[in-house]
Scaffold this motif. Sequence first.
Motif, mmCIF file in Angstrom:
data_model
loop_
_atom_site.group_PDB
_atom_site.id
_atom_site.type_symbol
_atom_site.label_atom_id
_atom_site.label_comp_id
_atom_site.label_asym_id
_atom_site.label_seq_id
_atom_site.Cartn_x
_atom_site.Cartn_y
_atom_site.Cartn_z
ATOM 1 N N TYR A 36 -6.821 4.622 -2.946
ATOM 2 C CA TYR A 36 -7.127 3.819 -1.758
ATOM 3 C C TYR A 36 -6.963 2.312 -1.992
ATOM 4 O O TYR A 36 -7.526 1.508 -1.262
ATOM 5 C CB TYR A 36 -8.548 4.117 -1.242
ATOM 6 N N SER A 37 -6.204 1.958 -3.015
ATOM 7 C CA SER A 37 -5.956 0.536 -3.261
ATOM 8 C C SER A 37 -4.456 0.267 -3.271
ATOM 9 O O SER A 37 -3.646 1.192 -3.208
ATOM 10 C CB SER A 37 -6.579 0.096 -4.593
ATOM 11 N N THR A 80 0.847 -1.196 0.000
ATOM 12 C CA THR A 80 0.000 0.000 0.000
ATOM 13 C C THR A 80 0.884 1.250 0.000
ATOM 14 O O THR A 80 2.094 1.172 0.237
ATOM 15 C CB THR A 80 -0.903 0.024 1.243
ATOM 16 N N HIS A 131 -2.484 1.385 -10.270
ATOM 17 C CA HIS A 131 -2.921 1.872 -8.965
ATOM 18 C C HIS A 131 -4.203 2.663 -9.104
ATOM 19 O O HIS A 131 -4.352 3.486 -10.010
ATOM 20 C CB HIS A 131 -1.850 2.763 -8.325
ATOM 21 N N LYS A 132 -5.146 2.392 -8.206
ATOM 22 C CA LYS A 132 -6.363 3.172 -8.084
ATOM 23 C C LYS A 132 -6.399 3.769 -6.679
ATOM 24 O O LYS A 132 -5.810 3.204 -5.757
ATOM 25 C CB LYS A 132 -7.595 2.283 -8.319
#
Length: 237
Positions: free
Chosen positions: A62-63, A29, A59-60
């Motif tokens: 909050y992921s 993360t 990447h998105k």
Amino acid sequence: MKTSAPSSSIEDYVKVIYSFTEWQDKPITSSQLAQRLGVANSSVSEMVRKLKDQGLVDHKPYSAITLTGPGLRLALAMVRRHRLIETYLVQQLNYSWDEVHDEAELLEHAVSDTFIERVAAQLGDPRRDPHGDPIPTASGEVLMPAAHLLSGLDEGHTGRITRISDDNPELLRYLAAERIDLDAEVEVVGRRPFGGALVVRIGGVGNSREFDLADEITSALWVHSEQTHQGCLLVGS
């Protein structure tokens, strides 16, 4: 038009993303990436956007962050550099295994591909570094040993130490002083009562010693069982 080489920051980011997932399945993360690199979360967010724009990560918001094919290839190239330099420092310059990480961090960005391949040839194309981490080939292939954390093994399990985490230099110095090294034979004897230390026997017949190992140590040692397959091949393509 000649494509510019990636910056040392980009190289560090993709290497850390790869290394985080090398011995476990969970992706990294943004906060974990910031912690490992010792930078602010805002700096990570900005760099991850840059890495995504360059097609190196997916990447998105909050992921977790994952490497794309090109990102994986760059990461494996940097991991190869780092681990070959570590191996060279230990085998040729008599560094101890707790000293080499920081030196390799500096040198891996400064040397050429030709230098790295000559180092590999000089060392006989080693498959692993001084801590047991696999060294990718020049074509991006990695032979991962079939290994499990010592902390998760049951009483009676036997095998050999195949990897020792290099995250904590003090722990490496302790293991060196106790002559706990790669390829040492290990047998799990049991655990002390009430969540106590793990009792293990290390060494071969006639040369074994028992240790009470705290969780911090058993979570840094990977054990390969003779009954399991040698490993699996990961190709960065």
